[in-house]
Design a protein around this motif. Sequence first.
Motif, short mmCIF file in Angstrom:
data_model
loop_
_atom_site.label_atom_id
_atom_site.label_comp_id
_atom_site.label_asym_id
_atom_site.label_seq_id
_atom_site.Cartn_x
_atom_site.Cartn_y
_atom_site.Cartn_z
N GLY A 182 0.83 -1.21 0.00
CA GLY A 182 0.00 0.00 0.00
C GLY A 182 0.86 1.25 0.00
O GLY A 182 0.60 2.20 -0.74
N ARG A 183 1.91 1.24 0.81
CA ARG A 183 2.83 2.38 0.84
C ARG A 183 3.57 2.53 -0.49
O ARG A 183 3.78 3.63 -0.99
CB ARG A 183 3.84 2.22 1.98
N ALA A 184 3.99 1.40 -1.06
CA ALA A 184 4.71 1.43 -2.34
C ALA A 184 3.84 2.02 -3.45
O ALA A 184 4.32 2.81 -4.26
CB ALA A 184 5.18 0.03 -2.71
N MET A 185 2.55 1.67 -3.47
CA MET A 185 1.67 2.20 -4.51
C MET A 185 1.38 3.68 -4.27
O MET A 185 1.25 4.46 -5.22
CB MET A 185 0.36 1.40 -4.58
N ALA A 186 1.29 4.09 -3.01
CA ALA A 186 1.12 5.52 -2.72
C ALA A 186 2.35 6.30 -3.17
O ALA A 186 2.24 7.39 -3.75
CB ALA A 186 0.86 5.73 -1.23
N ALA A 187 3.54 5.74 -2.94
CA ALA A 187 4.78 6.39 -3.40
C ALA A 187 4.81 6.44 -4.93
O ALA A 187 5.29 7.42 -5.52
CB ALA A 187 5.99 5.64 -2.86
N THR A 188 4.29 5.41 -5.58
CA THR A 188 4.24 5.39 -7.04
C THR A 188 3.31 6.48 -7.56
O THR A 188 3.61 7.15 -8.55
CB THR A 188 3.79 4.00 -7.54
#
Length: 193
Positions: A137-143
């Motif tokens: 979830g954090r990785a997709m928000a960073a993306t």
Amino acid sequence: MHGGKAGAGTTESDGGRREGAWRIAIWGIAALVLLLPLLAMQLTEEVAWDLADFAIFGGMLVAACGTYELAARVTGNRAYRAAVGVALAAAFILVWMNLAVGIIGNEKNPANSMYGGVLAVGLIGAMIARFQPQGMGRAMAATALAQASVAVIALIVGLGYTLILTVFFVALWLTSAGLFRRAAREQAHAGVH
């Protein structure tokens, strides 16, 4: 079944049949999508693909479908599967658009290579998270943030304005992030019981 309980009236073979039907549907849709440019070539001269175009597009479809299938085999969590599907769709469309017509200017504009950085943020973030839902979830928000940053950079240096496409991709990345967070909550809730 993977990671889930069989409900009343369902059996392991019912779950296996459903998964088999999903696999056929996913790969069948991919095959149909691969045939669309061939059909378009028969109808208009605007579409002129060669063998390399079909090979690249086919390779992209195999990578996307294979990655989704791997995720589906690893977990039975529907939110996680949906999150992976949305993220793969976003990545696929981003790469396809860049190769076909480009997002900033045309496909030959070197500024479009910044979108490779967007994908790198997602991939590196996923590996750091070890593909666990909370970290994903954090990785997709960073993306999503990286996607928006490319648009801001393009605007600042005068390369063009990509508001509609940026909103579209940011929405996809954030939808994936939300689904991964939901999967993390479901995983935590299942762990409590």
